[in-house]
Design an enzyme around this catalytic site. Structure first.
Site, PDB file in Angstrom:
ATOM      1  N   ARG A   1       0.840  -1.203   0.000  1.00 56.86           N
ATOM      2  CA  ARG A   1       0.000   0.000   0.000  1.00 56.86           C
ATOM      3  C   ARG A   1       0.872   1.249   0.000  1.00 56.86           C
ATOM      4  NH1 ARG A   1      -5.345  -0.957   0.697  1.00 56.86           N
ATOM      5  NH2 ARG A   1      -5.925  -2.912   1.689  1.00 56.86           N
TER       6      ARG A   1
ATOM      7  N   HIS B   1     -18.711   9.282   2.907  1.00 61.05           N
ATOM      8  CA  HIS B   1     -18.927   7.907   3.358  1.00 61.05           C
ATOM      9  C   HIS B   1     -20.431   7.701   3.508  1.00 61.05           C
ATOM     10  CE1 HIS B   1     -18.080   4.104   5.235  1.00 61.05           C
ATOM     11  NE2 HIS B   1     -18.932   4.417   6.198  1.00 61.05           N
TER      12      HIS B   1
ATOM     13  N   LEU C   1      -9.412   4.776   9.218  1.00 62.88           N
ATOM     14  CA  LEU C   1     -10.397   4.522   8.158  1.00 62.88           C
ATOM     15  C   LEU C   1     -11.770   5.101   8.529  1.00 62.88           C
ATOM     16  CD1 LEU C   1     -11.149   3.107   5.476  1.00 62.88           C
ATOM     17  CD2 LEU C   1     -11.764   1.104   6.856  1.00 62.88           C
ATOM     18  N   ASP C   2     -12.274   6.002   7.679  1.00 63.31           N
ATOM     19  CA  ASP C   2     -13.575   6.651   7.881  1.00 63.31           C
ATOM     20  C   ASP C   2     -13.674   7.293   9.267  1.00 63.31           C
ATOM     21  OD1 ASP C   2     -14.374   5.760   5.326  1.00 63.31           O
ATOM     22  OD2 ASP C   2     -15.006   3.851   6.151  1.00 63.31           O
TER      23      ASP C   2
HETATM   24  C1  GRF Z   1     -20.793   6.488  -2.836  1.00 61.59           C
HETATM   25  O1  GRF Z   1     -21.815   5.751  -2.237  1.00 61.59           O
HETATM   26  C2  GRF Z   1     -19.914   7.092  -1.784  1.00 61.59           C
HETATM   27  O2  GRF Z   1     -20.600   7.418  -0.607  1.00 61.59           O
HETATM   28  C3  GRF Z   1     -18.940   5.988  -1.497  1.00 61.59           C
HETATM   29  O3  GRF Z   1     -18.715   5.364  -2.732  1.00 61.59           O
HETATM   30  C4  GRF Z   1     -19.826   5.587  -3.587  1.00 61.59           C
HETATM   31  C5  GRF Z   1     -19.278   6.243  -4.811  1.00 61.59           C
HETATM   32  O4  GRF Z   1     -20.210   6.374  -5.843  1.00 61.59           O
HETATM   33  N1  GRF Z   1     -17.754   6.524  -0.896  1.00 61.59           N
HETATM   34  P1  GRF Z   1     -19.837   7.191  -7.148  1.00 61.59           P
HETATM   35  O5  GRF Z   1     -18.643   6.509  -7.794  1.00 61.59           O
HETATM   36  O6  GRF Z   1     -19.506   8.592  -6.743  1.00 61.59           O
HETATM   37  O7  GRF Z   1     -21.044   7.102  -8.014  1.00 61.59           O
END
Ligand code: GRF
Length: 218
Positions: A69, A113, A148-149
């Site tokens: 990574r 998120h 993470l998040d």
């Molecule tokens: C979304 O649901 C976002 O919350 C998550 O990944 C998805 C991305 O969708 N982090 P997109 O590629 O922007 O359509």
């Protein structure tokens, strides 16, 4: 402050609908800046075609070409830094980032998120909300730290869970709100109203609560 020359770099892995909301916001002038580059870790990401069609510079750094990574993150950071960003937007970027990347862009790195953080970091957020019998579900824009998040939330939008909701129907309703709150948070950051300082998110010089600001759908 003249903010119109500020530069955004967006990172994607897939369909890029949040990225499209940014392309729209730049084109209608609501986002005070331009998209300098879109970077994907997947050569086949559908969002790459959308970005190219909009005339945006695209770069792919394929994570499968790397043994660690950290090595991937080092090259990713170079590709982002080369575009000289004021703000880096993770828009459905599905790789866990290490401090090699995160520390370099601290304070100018946002993610969205699909849960009401601090609930449900990680994957399968909508199903987890349903399994838990939650009455509310939603999405959160947050500054990114190496947890993470786990970085401080800045803006959150919720929907009421309906009895017949599935993970798919919830995801679809919440995605519509993501396309509103993510550009709004970026606008506030670019305007200098929203900032990251000492591990916290601040809005108009006041520290934000642990769930960030709450979005009222217009
Ligand atoms: C979304 O649901 C976002 O919350 C998550 O990944 C998805 C991305 O969708 N982090 P997109 O590629 O922007 O359509």
């Amino acid at each position: 402050m003249n903010t119109s020359d500020q530069r955004l770099v967006l990172l994607i892995s897939g369909r890029g609908s949040n990225m499209e909301a940014f392309i729209q916001g730049v084109s209608d002038g609501s986002i005070p800046g331009s998209i300098a580059r879109v970077v994907s870790n997947r050569p086949g990401a559908a969002g790459l075609d959308i970005a190219r069609a909009a005339g945006i510079d695209t770069v792919t750094i394929d994570h499968r070409d790397y043994d660690s990574r950290e090595a991937f993150d080092a090259d990713l950071a170079e590709a982002v830094a080369a575009a000289d960003p004021d703000l880096v937007i993770l828009a459905g970027f599905m790789r866990i980032l290490t401090p090699v990347f995160v520390d370099r862009f601290e304070g100018r790195l946002l993610n969205i998120h699909p849960s009401l953080l601090p609930l449900y970091p990680g994957l399968n957020t909508h199903q987890r909300a349903l399994d838990n019998g939650d009455t509310l579900a939603g999405a959160t824009v947050h500054y990114v730290t190496s947890e993470l998040d786990g970085g401080p939330p800045v803006l959150q939008a919720s929907v009421t869970v309906q009895p017949d909701d599935t993970a798919t129907t919830l995801a679809s309703r919440i995605l519509t709100l993501e396309h509103q709150i993510y550009p709004q948070a970026a606008i506030w950051h670019l305007d200098g109203r929203l900032r990251y300082h000492a591990g916290q998110a601040w809005f108009d010089d006041a520290p934000l609560p642990a769930t960030g600001l709450q979005w009222n759908e217009k």
